[in-house]
Write a protein that holds these residues in place. Structure first.
Motif, PDB file in Angstrom:
ATOM      1  N   GLY A   1     -29.914  -6.987 -10.497  1.00  0.00           N
ATOM      2  CA  GLY A   1     -31.299  -6.542 -10.585  1.00  0.00           C
ATOM      3  C   GLY A   1     -31.948  -6.619  -9.213  1.00  0.00           C
ATOM      4  N   SER A   2     -33.048  -5.906  -9.039  1.00  0.00           N
ATOM      5  CA  SER A   2     -33.749  -6.012  -7.757  1.00  0.00           C
ATOM      6  C   SER A   2     -34.372  -7.393  -7.588  1.00  0.00           C
ATOM      7  CB  SER A   2     -34.813  -4.913  -7.632  1.00  0.00           C
ATOM      8  OG  SER A   2     -35.702  -4.931  -8.725  1.00  0.00           O
TER       9      SER A   2
ATOM     10  N   ALA B   1     -39.439   0.481  -8.200  1.00  0.00           N
ATOM     11  CA  ALA B   1     -38.746   0.471  -9.491  1.00  0.00           C
ATOM     12  C   ALA B   1     -39.088   1.686 -10.346  1.00  0.00           C
ATOM     13  CB  ALA B   1     -39.091  -0.812 -10.250  1.00  0.00           C
TER      14      ALA B   1
ATOM     15  N   THR C   1     -33.780   0.331  -8.676  1.00  0.00           N
ATOM     16  CA  THR C   1     -33.156  -0.305  -9.832  1.00  0.00           C
ATOM     17  C   THR C   1     -32.575   0.729 -10.788  1.00  0.00           C
ATOM     18  OG1 THR C   1     -33.550  -1.830 -11.687  1.00  0.00           O
ATOM     19  CG2 THR C   1     -35.354  -0.336 -11.111  1.00  0.00           C
TER      20      THR C   1
ATOM     21  N   SER D   1     -32.791  -0.119 -13.969  1.00  0.00           N
ATOM     22  CA  SER D   1     -33.403  -0.616 -15.202  1.00  0.00           C
ATOM     23  C   SER D   1     -34.402   0.336 -15.826  1.00  0.00           C
ATOM     24  CB  SER D   1     -34.100  -1.955 -14.937  1.00  0.00           C
ATOM     25  OG  SER D   1     -33.176  -2.948 -14.565  1.00  0.00           O
TER      26      SER D   1
ATOM     27  N   GLY E   1     -29.536  -3.694  -9.347  1.00  0.00           N
ATOM     28  CA  GLY E   1     -30.622  -3.240  -8.483  1.00  0.00           C
ATOM     29  C   GLY E   1     -30.152  -3.142  -7.051  1.00  0.00           C
TER      30      GLY E   1
END
Length: 352
Positions: free
Chosen positions: A81-82, A184, A210, A212, A223
């Protein structure tokens, strides 16, 4: 009792949406309603190789991300993830007692990581339109001698708007440390990314991306940070050796080459975002203009409304009350057409 560090004893962790709800109509975490992997992805080779540790450099995934974002491979960091990139930026570029600037209101993780690393937060208020004006750092009044990082989220969470490319670039020129731009939600905005500017040698920009949000793969936890290769080399040096598992990396490589998937995901959100905004307006609500996949909706009784939606209707949205500029508001993710219809029906009953 085992002694805790002062930081651990007083630390207040980030409370994620999934801490509060794991089931129901989940419109609280800005996930993509039609995300996930609905098609078959051949992972036979990857699964057969799980007896071995993965590539510590994550080279295949970095190459795929570099191609997707049109930057050199050496300008890309891949993380869990970031949020991992945010964590490592603090570890690598700050010391206890330093300061970071955070353009507020915004995503809470920047302040959480600052507290965990004993770094002070100095707030840089966005304007009345929630944009970062040019000259925000004029005269250096907002910048202390120990300021090391500046965080700005664009499109911003929770307000949903682009905070202004010119204001960000102006701040980056004036700020003596690294300016971190969290993108994001940028795919939903139609605006160009700052990734290519960040990837140039000597740049003080760091761009976070990302899988996500627009890619619909929040559960994959992949990310990226894009920056001057010298900055990326530092992140590569301080990260854990095997920070991404082989399956997540392989899936990331597969989806980053599928631009049609991204276009379809974004198109669905944009259509439903407009419809949801209009429908909320018909109910006397005035959501803020959004360049993201969610709407921030001011409402005088937001906290109580959020609780009623969850307890009576099993519909989960995020209470974002407490902002200095908007004391009472909720944030709702743009879902599928069916999701949004169900949300609106539940909202009508709870407002009646």
């Amino acid at each position: 009792m085992i002694r805790l560090s002062d930081r651990a004893r007083t630390f207040q962790p980030y409370r994620a949406a999934r801490h509060d709800a794991l089931a129901g109509l989940l419109l609280d975490a800005n996930e993509h309603a039609r995300g996930g992997l609905r098609e078959h992805v051949d992972l036979a080779e990857t699964l057969a190789g799980l007896a071995r540790y993965p590539d510590p450099a994550n080279l295949r995934l970095r190459r795929s991300a570099a191609a997707a974002y049109d930057v050199p491979t050496e300008a890309v960091f891949t993380g869990n993830g970031s949020d991992e990139a945010i964590d490592l930026l603090f570890r690598a570029f700050t010391d206890p007692g330093d300061e970071v600037l955070v353009a507020v209101p915004t995503y809470g993780m920047y302040a959480v990581q600052a507290a965990l690393n004993a770094v002070a937060v100095r707030e840089l208020p966005l304007g009345a339109d929630f944009r970062l004006p040019e000259g925000a750092l004029d005269g250096g009044a907002a910048v202390g001698s120990r300021a090391r990082l500046l965080f700005a989220c664009s499109p911003n969470n929770p307000t949903g708007n682009l905070i202004g490319r010119r204001g960000i670039l102006d701040a980056a020129r004036r700020f003596p440390g690294l300016t971190v731009v969290d993108e994001a939600y940028v795919e939903f905005s139609g605006a160009p990314s700052l990734a290519r500017e960040a990837a140039r040698a000597g740049s003080s920009l760091v761009v976070l991306r990302t899988l996500s949000k627009a890619w619909g793969l929040a559960g994959l936890r992949v990310g990226f940070a894009i920056a001057d290769p010298a900055v990326i080399a530092v992140l590569q040096r301080v990260k854990l050796p095997y920070n991404l598992n082989a399956v997540a990396s392989a899936i990331g490589v597969r989806v980053l080459g599928d631009g049609a998937r991204l276009d379809a995901n974004v198109g669905q959100v944009l259509c439903e975002r407009d419809r949801l905004r209009i429908e909320l307006g018909r109910r006397g609500l005035a959501p803020l203009p959004s360049d993201a996949n969610f709407l921030l909706v001011p409402h005088a009784g937001a906290t109580e409304l959020v609780q009623r939606l969850a307890s009576r209707e099993n519909v989960v949205v995020r209470d974002r009350s407490g902002l200095r500029e908007i004391p009472s508001a909720f944030r709702v993710t743009v879902g599928s057409g069916d999701d949004n219809a169900r949300f609106l029906e539940a909202l009508d009953r709870c407002l009646a």
